[in-house]
Write a protein that holds these residues in place. Sequence first.
Motif, PDB file in Angstrom:
ATOM      1  N   GLU A  26       0.686  -1.228  -0.230  1.00 43.61           N
ATOM      2  CA  GLU A  26       0.069  -0.026  -0.034  1.00 43.61           C
ATOM      3  C   GLU A  26       0.900   1.361   0.012  1.00 43.61           C
ATOM      4  N   MET A  27       0.322   2.211  -0.565  1.00 43.26           N
ATOM      5  CA  MET A  27       1.054   3.679  -0.519  1.00 43.26           C
ATOM      6  C   MET A  27       1.217   4.117   0.886  1.00 43.26           C
ATOM      7  N   SER A  28       2.621   4.602   0.986  1.00 44.05           N
ATOM      8  CA  SER A  28       2.708   5.256   2.316  1.00 44.05           C
ATOM      9  C   SER A  28       2.139   6.711   2.250  1.00 44.05           C
ATOM     10  N   ARG A  29       2.331   7.379   3.387  1.00 44.85           N
ATOM     11  CA  ARG A  29       1.533   8.732   3.377  1.00 44.85           C
ATOM     12  C   ARG A  29       2.169   9.749   2.572  1.00 44.85           C
ATOM     13  N   SER A  30       3.594   9.308   2.400  1.00 44.17           N
ATOM     14  CA  SER A  30       4.187  10.369   1.113  1.00 44.17           C
ATOM     15  C   SER A  30       3.788  10.060  -0.212  1.00 44.17           C
ATOM     16  N   GLY A  31       2.887   8.912  -0.290  1.00 42.32           N
ATOM     17  CA  GLY A  31       2.460   8.551  -1.829  1.00 42.32           C
ATOM     18  C   GLY A  31       3.547   7.616  -2.503  1.00 42.32           C
ATOM     19  N   LYS A  32       4.484   6.870  -1.652  1.00 41.35           N
ATOM     20  CA  LYS A  32       5.710   6.311  -2.281  1.00 41.35           C
ATOM     21  C   LYS A  32       5.039   4.858  -1.892  1.00 41.35           C
ATOM     22  N   ASN A  33       5.238   4.018  -3.038  1.00 41.15           N
ATOM     23  CA  ASN A  33       4.636   2.573  -3.005  1.00 41.15           C
ATOM     24  C   ASN A  33       6.453   1.894  -3.119  1.00 41.15           C
ATOM     25  N   ASP A  34       6.953   1.555  -1.819  1.00 41.20           N
ATOM     26  CA  ASP A  34       8.181   0.856  -1.808  1.00 41.20           C
ATOM     27  C   ASP A  34       7.770  -0.615  -1.393  1.00 41.20           C
ATOM     28  N   SER A  35       7.942  -1.317  -2.852  1.00 44.09           N
ATOM     29  CA  SER A  35       7.491  -2.530  -2.812  1.00 44.09           C
ATOM     30  C   SER A  35       8.453  -3.539  -2.436  1.00 44.09           C
ATOM     31  N   VAL A  36       9.660  -3.297  -2.088  1.00 44.63           N
ATOM     32  CA  VAL A  36      10.864  -4.172  -1.523  1.00 44.63           C
ATOM     33  C   VAL A  36      10.854  -4.235  -0.101  1.00 44.63           C
ATOM     34  N   VAL A  37      11.013  -5.653   0.167  1.00 45.05           N
ATOM     35  CA  VAL A  37      11.165  -5.971   1.844  1.00 45.05           C
ATOM     36  C   VAL A  37      12.593  -6.511   1.664  1.00 45.05           C
ATOM     37  N   ARG A  38      13.212  -6.152   2.665  1.00 40.19           N
ATOM     38  CA  ARG A  38      14.567  -6.437   2.986  1.00 40.19           C
ATOM     39  C   ARG A  38      14.566  -7.601   4.171  1.00 40.19           C
ATOM     40  N   GLU A  39      15.868  -8.360   4.094  1.00 38.54           N
ATOM     41  CA  GLU A  39      15.760  -9.431   5.051  1.00 38.54           C
ATOM     42  C   GLU A  39      15.513  -9.031   6.452  1.00 38.54           C
ATOM     43  N   ASP A  40      16.332  -7.894   7.027  1.00 34.57           N
ATOM     44  CA  ASP A  40      15.887  -7.487   8.234  1.00 34.57           C
ATOM     45  C   ASP A  40      14.671  -6.606   8.458  1.00 34.57           C
ATOM     46  N   GLU A  41      13.609  -6.826   7.487  1.00 38.78           N
ATOM     47  CA  GLU A  41      12.311  -5.999   7.554  1.00 38.78           C
ATOM     48  C   GLU A  41      11.404  -6.919   7.508  1.00 38.78           C
ATOM     49  N   ILE A  42      11.701  -8.346   7.139  1.00 44.49           N
ATOM     50  CA  ILE A  42      10.646  -9.355   7.135  1.00 44.49           C
ATOM     51  C   ILE A  42       9.666  -9.579   8.257  1.00 44.49           C
ATOM     52  N   TYR A  43      10.399  -9.612   9.403  1.00 41.74           N
ATOM     53  CA  TYR A  43       9.333  -9.818  10.610  1.00 41.74           C
ATOM     54  C   TYR A  43       8.362  -8.487  10.816  1.00 41.74           C
ATOM     55  N   THR A  44       9.224  -7.337  10.825  1.00 39.58           N
ATOM     56  CA  THR A  44       8.452  -6.211  11.112  1.00 39.58           C
ATOM     57  C   THR A  44       7.241  -6.049  10.066  1.00 39.58           C
ATOM     58  N   TRP A  45       7.767  -6.253   8.850  1.00 40.55           N
ATOM     59  CA  TRP A  45       6.482  -6.180   7.634  1.00 40.55           C
ATOM     60  C   TRP A  45       5.186  -7.199   8.345  1.00 40.55           C
ATOM     61  N   PHE A  46       5.426  -8.399   8.531  1.00 37.94           N
ATOM     62  CA  PHE A  46       4.414  -9.287   9.103  1.00 37.94           C
ATOM     63  C   PHE A  46       3.538  -8.698  10.398  1.00 37.94           C
ATOM     64  N   THR A  47       4.495  -7.844  11.269  1.00 40.07           N
ATOM     65  CA  THR A  47       3.535  -7.411  12.339  1.00 40.07           C
ATOM     66  C   THR A  47       2.963  -6.193  12.179  1.00 40.07           C
ATOM     67  N   LYS A  48       3.102  -5.570  10.964  1.00 47.64           N
ATOM     68  CA  LYS A  48       2.170  -4.312  10.730  1.00 47.64           C
ATOM     69  C   LYS A  48       0.605  -4.719  10.879  1.00 47.64           C
ATOM     70  N   ARG A  49      -0.141  -3.904  11.335  1.00 45.16           N
ATOM     71  CA  ARG A  49      -1.667  -4.261  11.467  1.00 45.16           C
ATOM     72  C   ARG A  49      -2.251  -4.462   9.984  1.00 45.16           C
ATOM     73  N   GLU A  50      -1.845  -3.577   8.824  1.00 49.52           N
ATOM     74  CA  GLU A  50      -2.374  -3.610   7.710  1.00 49.52           C
ATOM     75  C   GLU A  50      -1.888  -5.035   6.948  1.00 49.52           C
ATOM     76  N   HIS A  51      -0.514  -5.429   7.257  1.00 46.80           N
ATOM     77  CA  HIS A  51      -0.153  -6.728   6.731  1.00 46.80           C
ATOM     78  C   HIS A  51      -0.817  -7.813   7.381  1.00 46.80           C
ATOM     79  N   ALA A  52      -1.012  -7.911   8.728  1.00 47.85           N
ATOM     80  CA  ALA A  52      -1.530  -8.813   9.324  1.00 47.85           C
ATOM     81  C   ALA A  52      -2.953  -9.105   8.855  1.00 47.85           C
ATOM     82  N   ARG A  53      -3.689  -8.131   8.444  1.00 45.21           N
ATOM     83  CA  ARG A  53      -5.072  -8.162   8.009  1.00 45.21           C
ATOM     84  C   ARG A  53      -4.891  -8.822   6.481  1.00 45.21           C
TER      85      ARG A  53
END
Length: 612
Positions: free
Chosen positions: A279-306
């Motif tokens: 999803e677009m960030s508040r700045s309007g940027k769609n950063d579609s890449v997940v780095r290895e050290d970002e994987i767990y944080t990505w899953f725990t975000k409320r919108e991604h859990a949904r």
Amino acid sequence: MAKIENHKYTIEEAFKNCFYIVPDYQREYVWQEKEVQLLLDDIDEQVGSTTSEYFIGTILVAPVEGDRNHYEVIDGQQRLTTFFLMLCALRNRLTGEDHHGLISDILTTRRTTPEGNIETRLKLEPRYEHAGELVALIAKQDSDPETTRAAVDIEGIPHFGSLNRLLDAYALLHRSLSEKYPTVAELKKFWGYLASNVVFIQISADVSNALKIFETINERGVGLNPMDLLKNLLFTQVDQNEFSRLKMEWKKVTAPLEKKKEKPLRFLRYFIMANYQFEMSRSGKNDSVVREDEIYTWFTKREHARICEYEEKPFEFIRKITRNVEHYLNFREGRDNHGNPSQAMEGLRSLTGAAFSLHYILLLAAVPLPAALFNHLVRQLESFLFYYIFTKTSTKQLERDFSLWADQLRTICAEHDIVEQKRQLDALVQDKFATAMKRLEGQLDDALRRYTLGSMQKYRSNYLLAKITQHVETAFQGSEAPLASFTGLQIEHILPNNPSAALRTHFEQTNPGIDYDEQKNRLGNLTMLEQPHNVVAGNDFFAKKQELYRQSGNYLTRSLVALAQVGSNSSISRMNQKLKSFDEWNAEAIEQRQQLLQSLIMEIWSTTHLEA
């Protein structure tokens, strides 16, 4: 919220007062020599130099209902297991001393069962695979590492993976104690510091809360990688009576990756980018890449859990990952989205090798396509990547592009009208692949003109010539032979790689001003030849090689000597218009063949449309 307790323990107090169970849903013993040695060295540095406490961190446990002072270890089992093995090694080294009996009492507990029997159990019980049997035998054996290993073999206890690491850790600890504390007095001093000064904080909470605390403690991946953290995150979503089931499902994710020696975090990144829209960030940027050290944080975000739905449907979520693992490994082996051998996938795999893998994002996203459309996409993707790889264009942007294109592919896969599905797939190929290839056309032409055998990895040079050979042979035979039929051939230098002095002199005299060594490695001077012919052809003049070329099993090489005489309107006659035979081999012949091969390359690695 249930009560959360914490208590500071020394090593002696912990094993005297607590009984630790490592549940089978936890990860196994993963410490290797480096981690074990580091823990021992840290304690060694303190012995004799200070009387202050040495803090080794926090241990997180959950009380076992109905068993007083019995705890399931949620976080810290690597340290607790290592200390237990350290006590076993220390006890053996203190055989004959009063300390031997004291440490034995710390390692075991005796209790009366509800039936009135007395049972003796170890203070640490790992319940994964055969670890409990192995640790029990180490404690019971009370021997040096060699004798212990022999006893393990006699008992028939497997010792691979984590089990072998347990034996290795015991051996290392036993050996290090012997080397660093060779006398009984020195060993007693070490035991005194270990028993009284090495401390940790034990946090105790019910399983559900303990797993949530574990998640908070490790939210930045401290100590564990995102794959381990994701597994434990899933455990917080199910009841305790489903833990064993969840562990078995998770094994279906990790075991195949481990067996094939695939990097689980790379897979997990591709899984996310292939299956979920960012999803677009508040700045309007769609950063579609997940780095290895970002994987767990990505899953725990409320919108991604949904969107992942792992909270409501944890088992379905794991099964989705498992299916993606199966497809991922099939792709690595050259199989299509139905798990069948695929010439299209084999071509793509031959091009990319093990060094390039970003395209798995697109392949995973395209899994629901009909097999014919999937293989069509693979062929277009191969042409697209050929341009990038052979022009040595930076692929840094491709990861982001592929993640965004995966969103489009999922939309195409969801289209039920096959005609519309084909139209959308053609549009994507034209808009994304063909446009980029057109932009790189001039660079590819220049790269091919400057191409030599040293320009690329050998397997890619082999791939290049094998694909050209396959293309020409398909026209000659009227059907496509597997690429593997040609990658097994050898690259032949028509102008020999190691010429005789007479041949080099003849070339220089008849091609004044032309550098022999530059010409011999040009693409125009290369062809594919069977190994026996290649050996015989050796470093001879072209005139003496012609008969061997005429006997070759592939038409590209035979055409060097003579073109087949066929009708005027056949696939062979049309291919003959693109080929040329030669009476002599010189710089002019190499240039002519260079040009015809480049024309064939532009024809082979191109995008095509689907028939409506």
